[in-house]
Design a protein around this motif. Structure first.
Motif, PDB file in Angstrom:
ATOM      1  N   GLY A   1      72.469  18.594  18.087  1.00  0.00           N
ATOM      2  CA  GLY A   1      72.535  19.903  17.469  1.00  0.00           C
ATOM      3  C   GLY A   1      71.315  20.119  16.589  1.00  0.00           C
TER       4      GLY A   1
ATOM      5  N   SER B   1      73.487  18.073  12.713  1.00  0.00           N
ATOM      6  CA  SER B   1      74.789  17.981  13.376  1.00  0.00           C
ATOM      7  C   SER B   1      75.429  16.616  13.216  1.00  0.00           C
ATOM      8  CB  SER B   1      74.594  18.279  14.869  1.00  0.00           C
ATOM      9  OG  SER B   1      75.800  18.168  15.596  1.00  0.00           O
TER      10      SER B   1
ATOM     11  N   GLU C   1      76.942  15.071  22.280  1.00  0.00           N
ATOM     12  CA  GLU C   1      76.100  15.527  21.174  1.00  0.00           C
ATOM     13  C   GLU C   1      75.889  14.362  20.211  1.00  0.00           C
ATOM     14  OE1 GLU C   1      74.649  18.424  20.822  1.00  0.00           O
ATOM     15  OE2 GLU C   1      75.665  19.730  22.272  1.00  0.00           O
TER      16      GLU C   1
ATOM     17  N   SER D   1      71.470  15.032  15.138  1.00  0.00           N
ATOM     18  CA  SER D   1      70.520  16.088  14.809  1.00  0.00           C
ATOM     19  C   SER D   1      69.239  15.997  15.635  1.00  0.00           C
ATOM     20  CB  SER D   1      70.162  16.022  13.323  1.00  0.00           C
ATOM     21  OG  SER D   1      71.320  16.147  12.519  1.00  0.00           O
TER      22      SER D   1
ATOM     23  N   LEU E   1      78.992  17.479   6.967  1.00  0.00           N
ATOM     24  CA  LEU E   1      79.188  17.480   8.412  1.00  0.00           C
ATOM     25  C   LEU E   1      80.165  16.379   8.810  1.00  0.00           C
ATOM     26  CD1 LEU E   1      75.582  18.221   9.696  1.00  0.00           C
ATOM     27  CD2 LEU E   1      77.492  19.801   9.315  1.00  0.00           C
TER      28      LEU E   1
ATOM     29  N   LEU F   1      78.258  21.350  12.633  1.00  0.00           N
ATOM     30  CA  LEU F   1      76.801  21.460  12.569  1.00  0.00           C
ATOM     31  C   LEU F   1      76.405  22.660  11.718  1.00  0.00           C
ATOM     32  CD1 LEU F   1      75.800  23.988  14.610  1.00  0.00           C
ATOM     33  CD2 LEU F   1      76.434  22.328  16.356  1.00  0.00           C
TER      34      LEU F   1
END
Length: 372
Positions: free
Chosen positions: A177, A180, A245, A248, A311, A349
């Protein structure tokens, strides 16, 4: 298995303006044929580079394992996107010519599942599997072999990747992300498999095609399963596909990549890809959210943002999630505004920059959360 048994091919996915070929590296490892085949790609979006480090760590682990299934790994899946720079920042989320998201250019011919179901309603499972897999590859090949003027640069890249993915039983698309926490896009039918990844937050997605690689991989098989019920046949969905995912963008962390590789290897061990591998999932509570309950929070005003919601952290409705500083209003109104969210949620995120316009996607939240 040793490093010598890893093969590399550079596939041509187009040409750049000086006429030279645009290529993508593809690494392959051969299994003994007794297990499912695997396709893993990374860096379809230019700034999302951590997946390349994960593929490196996977190769380092895989060269010591005995494989049942074949494994194909593709780092730098989008060679244009990862070189799409603006100053010190990588762009590469959208095709700069068409404006289309690089990860929304894959193809789903939704007529194929119905055709295969009709033609093979009485066939055995192996025949059905082979028929749809062959039809999917042939469909992509026909697109690539069609008139050269019909394909954009991004579509040509996507189809070449999809042709590789359609030959596999398991597809993992590695992303990150902006800023994230780790999370997993998981088709609803495969939610039991989510417990074998070391990922705490799981987004469950329906059988809807929006152009992404995971959807392009599982939607045909999910649709086939649904079509076969019309003929009184039950067939489990034969392909599992996930978007992983990893955190970051704009950075790699090799230590974290090794942990991510272990997470993927735990899942692949569960799926029977290896002979006598010892990878196991970590004990953790995993939280699920349905796609309709994954909420984007847009900035109600422009300004400079201090992000407050941790997060991966659970936040309560009405609690502060951000401050917005608006210095041009220092003398005429309150220059520091506090934002809150009206639902209990998990912050997944947030936007990469502190500088935002009104309407910028500030956060994405899991709501109506449940334990898996």
């Amino acid at each position: 298995m040793s490093k010598d048994l890893i093969s590399q091919e550079n596939i041509v996915v187009g040409e750049i303006a000086n006429g030279l070929p645009l290529t993508i590296p593809v690494y392959r490892l051969k299994g003994d044929g007794s297990g499912p085949s695997v396709y893993i790609q990374a860096n379809m979006h230019g700034a999302e580079v951590q997946g390349n480090a994960v593929i490196y760590q996977l190769l380092e682990q895989l060269k010591t394992l005995k494989l049942r299934g074949d494994i194909t790994l593709v780092p730098y899946a989008n060679p244009i996107g990862c070189n799409q720079k603006s100053g010190e920042f990588t762009l590469g989320r959208f095709d700069p010519i068409t404006g289309t998201n690089w990860n929304r250019m894959y193809r789903f011919n939704n007529a194929l599942p119905a055709q295969i179901a009709e033609q093979h309603a009485s066939s055995n499972e192996d025949t059905i599997r082979s028929a749809l897999k062959d039809a999917l590859v042939a469909d992509i090949t026909a697109q690539l072999n069609g008139p050269d003027y019909s394909l954009t640069t991004g579509k040509r890249i996507a189809l070449n990747l999809q042709k590789l993915a359609h030959q596999a039983d398991i597809v993992l698309d590695l992303h990150t992300g902006p800023i994230s926490s780790q999370h997993l896009y998981c088709p609803e039918y495969a939610k039991n498999s989510a417990q074998y990844f070391n990922i705490e937050h799981v987004l469950l997605i329906p059988n809807d095609f929006g152009g992404a690689m995971d959807e392009a991989s599982f939607c045909p098989w999910w649709s086939l399963s649904e079509e076969l019920t019309k003929y009184g046949r039950e067939l489990s969905v034969q392909v599992e596909a996930f978007t992983v995912e990893l955190g970051s963008q704009e950075k790699i962390d090799l230590s974290a990549a090794l942990e991510d590789a272990h997470s993927i290897l735990s899942y692949l061990t569960h799926k029977g890809v290896f002979v006598d591998a010892a990878y196991q999932p970590k004990a953790m509570t995993r939280y699920g959210c349905m796609l309709d309950d994954y909420i984007a929070y847009y900035a109600p005003m422009g300004g400079m943002v201090e992000y407050l919601a941790p997060l991966g952290g659970h936040i309560k409705a009405g609690k502060p999630i951000a401050h917005i500083l608006r210095m041009e209003r220092y003398l005429c109104e309150q220059p520091l505004q506090t934002l809150s969210f009206d639902k209990d949620a998990i912050a997944i995120l947030h936007f990469a920059s502190a500088s935002v316009n009104q309407g910028t996607e500030l956060y994405k939240f899991f709501t109506n959360v449940f334990e898996l």
